[in-house]
Design an enzyme around this catalytic site. Structure first.
Site, PDB file in Angstrom:
ATOM      1  N   LYS A 192       0.830  -1.209   0.000  1.00 25.39           N
ATOM      2  CA  LYS A 192       0.000   0.000   0.000  1.00 25.39           C
ATOM      3  C   LYS A 192       0.865   1.260   0.000  1.00 25.39           C
ATOM      4  O   LYS A 192       0.579   2.224  -0.721  1.00 25.39           O
ATOM      5  CB  LYS A 192      -0.922   0.014   1.220  1.00 25.39           C
ATOM      6  CG  LYS A 192      -2.078  -0.962   1.160  1.00 25.39           C
ATOM      7  CD  LYS A 192      -2.924  -0.850   2.425  1.00 25.39           C
ATOM      8  CE  LYS A 192      -4.132  -1.772   2.394  1.00 25.39           C
ATOM      9  NZ  LYS A 192      -4.947  -1.655   3.638  1.00 25.39           N
ATOM     10  N   ALA A 217      -1.386   1.707   6.271  1.00 19.76           N
ATOM     11  CA  ALA A 217      -1.617   0.784   7.387  1.00 19.76           C
ATOM     12  C   ALA A 217      -2.551  -0.330   6.938  1.00 19.76           C
ATOM     13  O   ALA A 217      -3.336  -0.170   5.999  1.00 19.76           O
ATOM     14  CB  ALA A 217      -2.225   1.525   8.576  1.00 19.76           C
ATOM     15  N   ASP A 218      -2.449  -1.447   7.638  1.00 21.45           N
ATOM     16  CA  ASP A 218      -3.393  -2.540   7.410  1.00 21.45           C
ATOM     17  C   ASP A 218      -3.613  -3.261   8.738  1.00 21.45           C
ATOM     18  O   ASP A 218      -2.665  -3.443   9.514  1.00 21.45           O
ATOM     19  CB  ASP A 218      -2.868  -3.533   6.364  1.00 21.45           C
ATOM     20  CG  ASP A 218      -3.955  -4.499   5.919  1.00 21.45           C
ATOM     21  OD1 ASP A 218      -4.893  -4.051   5.241  1.00 21.45           O
ATOM     22  OD2 ASP A 218      -3.871  -5.685   6.268  1.00 21.45           O
ATOM     23  N   THR A 219      -4.849  -3.627   8.988  1.00 18.51           N
ATOM     24  CA  THR A 219      -5.210  -4.303  10.231  1.00 18.51           C
ATOM     25  C   THR A 219      -5.818  -5.654   9.912  1.00 18.51           C
ATOM     26  O   THR A 219      -6.656  -5.767   9.019  1.00 18.51           O
ATOM     27  CB  THR A 219      -6.222  -3.455  11.030  1.00 18.51           C
ATOM     28  OG1 THR A 219      -5.633  -2.190  11.349  1.00 18.51           O
ATOM     29  CG2 THR A 219      -6.625  -4.157  12.331  1.00 18.51           C
ATOM     30  N   SER A 270      -0.173  -3.199  11.022  1.00 22.27           N
ATOM     31  CA  SER A 270       1.141  -2.824  10.510  1.00 22.27           C
ATOM     32  C   SER A 270       1.038  -1.421   9.918  1.00 22.27           C
ATOM     33  O   SER A 270       0.035  -1.072   9.286  1.00 22.27           O
ATOM     34  CB  SER A 270       1.608  -3.813   9.443  1.00 22.27           C
ATOM     35  OG  SER A 270       2.978  -3.610   9.142  1.00 22.27           O
TER      36      SER A 270
END
Length: 203
Positions: A63, A84-86, A121
């Protein structure tokens, strides 16, 4: 004082925008393509055998790089890009965003009465440099009745969130205990984000 430089946020999440505003970080949203005709800039498909922490870090890095390239392609002013990624994990199984009501009900059934992990992250990309870290929290759900799960899944809340729930919304009443970062569970761990931006500035 905190981080002063304006950044791009490569996310359409209203929760991440709210969290950045909370700590006074100036940002502009830089959206990635997620539809036809050319398809998404970043797919969030889990690769065969990919561990959750590897998956969430990879997607976040993709991303950040895609957003940086989009910034260049659109001839926008060069600024650091935050991505960000969750992901929600239970028994090493990754729970993404539920596709429909049945999927949301199935996810809540898995989470009810159990402890799961939330991995978020974050990555900052600027020029040839990329800094990244992943924050891990644990969330314990109370036992839930079928009626409670169905009532929750009849709301709009579960469907744009990993794991099918939002800790900052109605699902808060289901949560017995958290360990880690509340903002990380929401989707952007603020302590780690501020530390990463400050490290980036000083590096």
């Amino acid at each position: 004082m905190g981080y002063q430089q304006k950044i791009y946020l490569a996310s359409k999440s209203p929760r991440r925008r709210e969290l950045l505003r909370q700590v006074g970080i100036d940002f502009e949203v830089l959206l990635l393509r997620d539809a036809a005709p050319r398809g998404p800039d970043v797919t969030e498909i889990v690769l065969p055998g990919e561990l959750p922490d590897v998956y969430v870090a990879r997607v976040t890095q993709e991303k950040a790089v895609a957003a940086w390239n989009a910034m260049l392609a659109r001839h926008l002013p060069a600024r650091p890009v935050l991505a960000a990624d969750t992901t929600v994990v239970i028994n090493q199984q990754i729970l993404g965003k539920p596709a429909d009501r049945d999927a949301a009900i199935a996810m809540l059934n898995q989470l009810a009465g159990n402890t799961h992990q939330v991995l978020t992250s974050i990555a900052v990309k600027y020029q040839h440099q990329l800094l990244q870290c992943t924050q891990r929290s644990e969330v314990t759900f109370a036992s839930l009745s079928v009626a409670q799960i169905i009532a929750y899944c009849d709301t709009a809340e579960p469907y744009d969130k990993a794991g099918g729930y939002g800790i900052q919304g109605m699902a808060a009443r289901f949560i017995e205990h958290i360990s880690g970062s509340y903002s990380g569970i929401m989707g952007l761990p603020l302590f780690e984000t501020c530390e990463l931006l400050q490290s980036f500035k000083n590096s």
